[in-house]
Design a protein around this motif. Structure first.
Motif, PDB file in Angstrom:
ATOM      1  N   GLU A 153     -22.495  16.048   3.590  1.00 32.98           N
ATOM      2  CA  GLU A 153     -22.790  16.329   2.190  1.00 32.98           C
ATOM      3  C   GLU A 153     -21.529  16.488   1.354  1.00 32.98           C
ATOM      4  O   GLU A 153     -21.541  16.238   0.149  1.00 32.98           O
ATOM      5  CB  GLU A 153     -23.678  17.569   2.095  1.00 32.98           C
ATOM      6  N   ALA A 154     -20.438  16.896   2.006  1.00 31.12           N
ATOM      7  CA  ALA A 154     -19.161  16.991   1.301  1.00 31.12           C
ATOM      8  C   ALA A 154     -18.524  15.617   1.117  1.00 31.12           C
ATOM      9  O   ALA A 154     -17.527  15.498   0.401  1.00 31.12           O
ATOM     10  CB  ALA A 154     -18.207  17.893   2.067  1.00 31.12           C
ATOM     11  N   GLU A 155     -19.104  14.586   1.765  1.00 28.75           N
ATOM     12  CA  GLU A 155     -18.516  13.246   1.755  1.00 28.75           C
ATOM     13  C   GLU A 155     -17.037  13.326   2.160  1.00 28.75           C
ATOM     14  O   GLU A 155     -16.155  12.744   1.536  1.00 28.75           O
ATOM     15  CB  GLU A 155     -18.680  12.586   0.391  1.00 28.75           C
ATOM     16  N   ALA A 156     -16.814  14.079   3.234  1.00 24.45           N
ATOM     17  CA  ALA A 156     -15.451  14.363   3.675  1.00 24.45           C
ATOM     18  C   ALA A 156     -14.722  13.094   4.107  1.00 24.45           C
ATOM     19  O   ALA A 156     -15.315  12.175   4.681  1.00 24.45           O
ATOM     20  CB  ALA A 156     -15.480  15.362   4.824  1.00 24.45           C
ATOM     21  N   ASP A 157     -13.440  13.073   3.840  1.00 26.00           N
ATOM     22  CA  ASP A 157     -12.593  11.986   4.322  1.00 26.00           C
ATOM     23  C   ASP A 157     -12.275  12.165   5.801  1.00 26.00           C
ATOM     24  O   ASP A 157     -11.968  11.195   6.497  1.00 26.00           O
ATOM     25  CB  ASP A 157     -11.298  11.939   3.511  1.00 26.00           C
TER      26      ASP A 157
END
Length: 321
Positions: free
Chosen positions: A193-197
């Motif tokens: 959900e954080a669209e983390a790298d």
């Protein structure tokens, strides 16, 4: 964490001498079982391990000291009473500058210091995509009582500081701000959900005495149910190789002598935190808390700083390419 799938990696004594590994790790750039670990480390010689010190925190020892539970992983599940499973993506830090500005990194400190007080909650089964597993476990501890959950929080906080100094936006799956958990499925959702790298789950192992060294766990290709790692297998391997190389260089610790065939890498398909991830993610087992020599390192604040620096270097190398 005592992460083993007993069917894949039974707890046995070391399969080979560590002496040769230490020499290779500390002195010369070598290919380890076909993996060029020094590519990620830049080929520089590793500094020697930090001297041992007294534990920074003792607390109550884990209820799963040496062996833990098969598949103990520290990713995620149902929300606790204090946390929602749904989170908005973290906002970029205002005015952030540096080589990692604009990058979002999720750090997942394995386990929770309060898990042992909530056995029914953490033993609840959750969906990991391909099957069901316990929400979480207590983790392991050194024989002197320094808990894995305290270790992971300390290293994760050091890592956050180092990454934020480079401009990154860093969020945690938890910061000992909830009574237990989060469960393994929730931890995975946090990064998604954080669209983390990049996502890193920080752990220490609880294996047999004599088993030493670190290893990074990578996601296998898994497709089934809610699990589909096809898009993250390649990027996660790149991330993991870079972290392993820089971790070796900074800490002087050799790759595990009991899992991974000397590469410092282990590919797993039974961990919900990896199976359910849709963004590049790895686990790192920093050492074996049940071995006295590894425990002396893990309880050293100076060594933990080196460990955090190695992780930060590896993550930075991956994100800057």
């Amino acid at each position: 964490m005592s992460y083993f799938d007993e069917n894949q990696h039974p707890h046995t004594g070391p399969r080979r001498s560590r002496r040769g590994l230490v020499a290779a790790a500390a002195l010369v750039p070598v290919g380890l079982a076909g993996w060029l670990i020094w590519q990620g480390a830049g080929g520089s010689a590793a500094p020697g391990p930090a001297a041992a010190s007294t534990p920074a925190s003792t607390g109550q020892a884990s209820t799963e000291q040496a062996a833990g539970k098969p598949g103990d992983e520290g990713p995620a599940a149902s929300p606790s009473p204090t946390t929602s499973a749904t989170r908005s993506a973290p906002a970029e830090r205002p005015g952030a500058k540096g080589p990692l500005a604009g990058k979002v990194i999720v750090v997942d400190p394995g386990h929770n210091p309060g898990n042992f007080r909530h056995p029914s909650e953490i033993n609840k089964l959750v969906n990991i995509g391909t099957n069901r597993k316990e929400c979480d476990t207590t983790g392991t501890a050194t024989r002197s009582g320094y808990r894995e959950a305290d270790f992971t929080l300390d290293v994760s906080r050091r890592l956050r500081t180092l990454l934020e100094e480079q401009g990154a936006t860093v969020t945690f799956t938890h910061e000992n701000d909830r009574p237990f958990g989060p469960c393994i499925d929730e931890r995975a959702r946090f990064g998604n959900e954080a669209e983390a790298d990049a996502v890193i789950s920080v752990h220490a192992d609880g294996s047999a005495t004599g088993n030493r060294g670190f290893h990074v766990i990578l996601p296998a290709l898994v497709k089934g149910g809610a699990a589909d790692t096809s898009k993250i297998v390649g990027p996660s391997r790149d991330l993991g190789e870079r972290i392993a190389g820089h971790f070796l260089r900074r800490t002087g610790s050799a790759p595990s002598n009991y899992v991974g065939g000397g590469t410092g890498l282990d590919v797993r398909k039974d961990l919900g935190g990896l199976n359910l991830s849709t963004v590049p993610k790895v686990f790192i087992e920093c050492g074996n808390m049940q071995d006295a020599e590894d425990a002396a390192l893990l309880t050293s604040p100076g060594w933990r700083q080196k460990a955090a620096q190695g992780m930060a270097d590896g993550i930075g190398s991956y994100l800057r390419q």
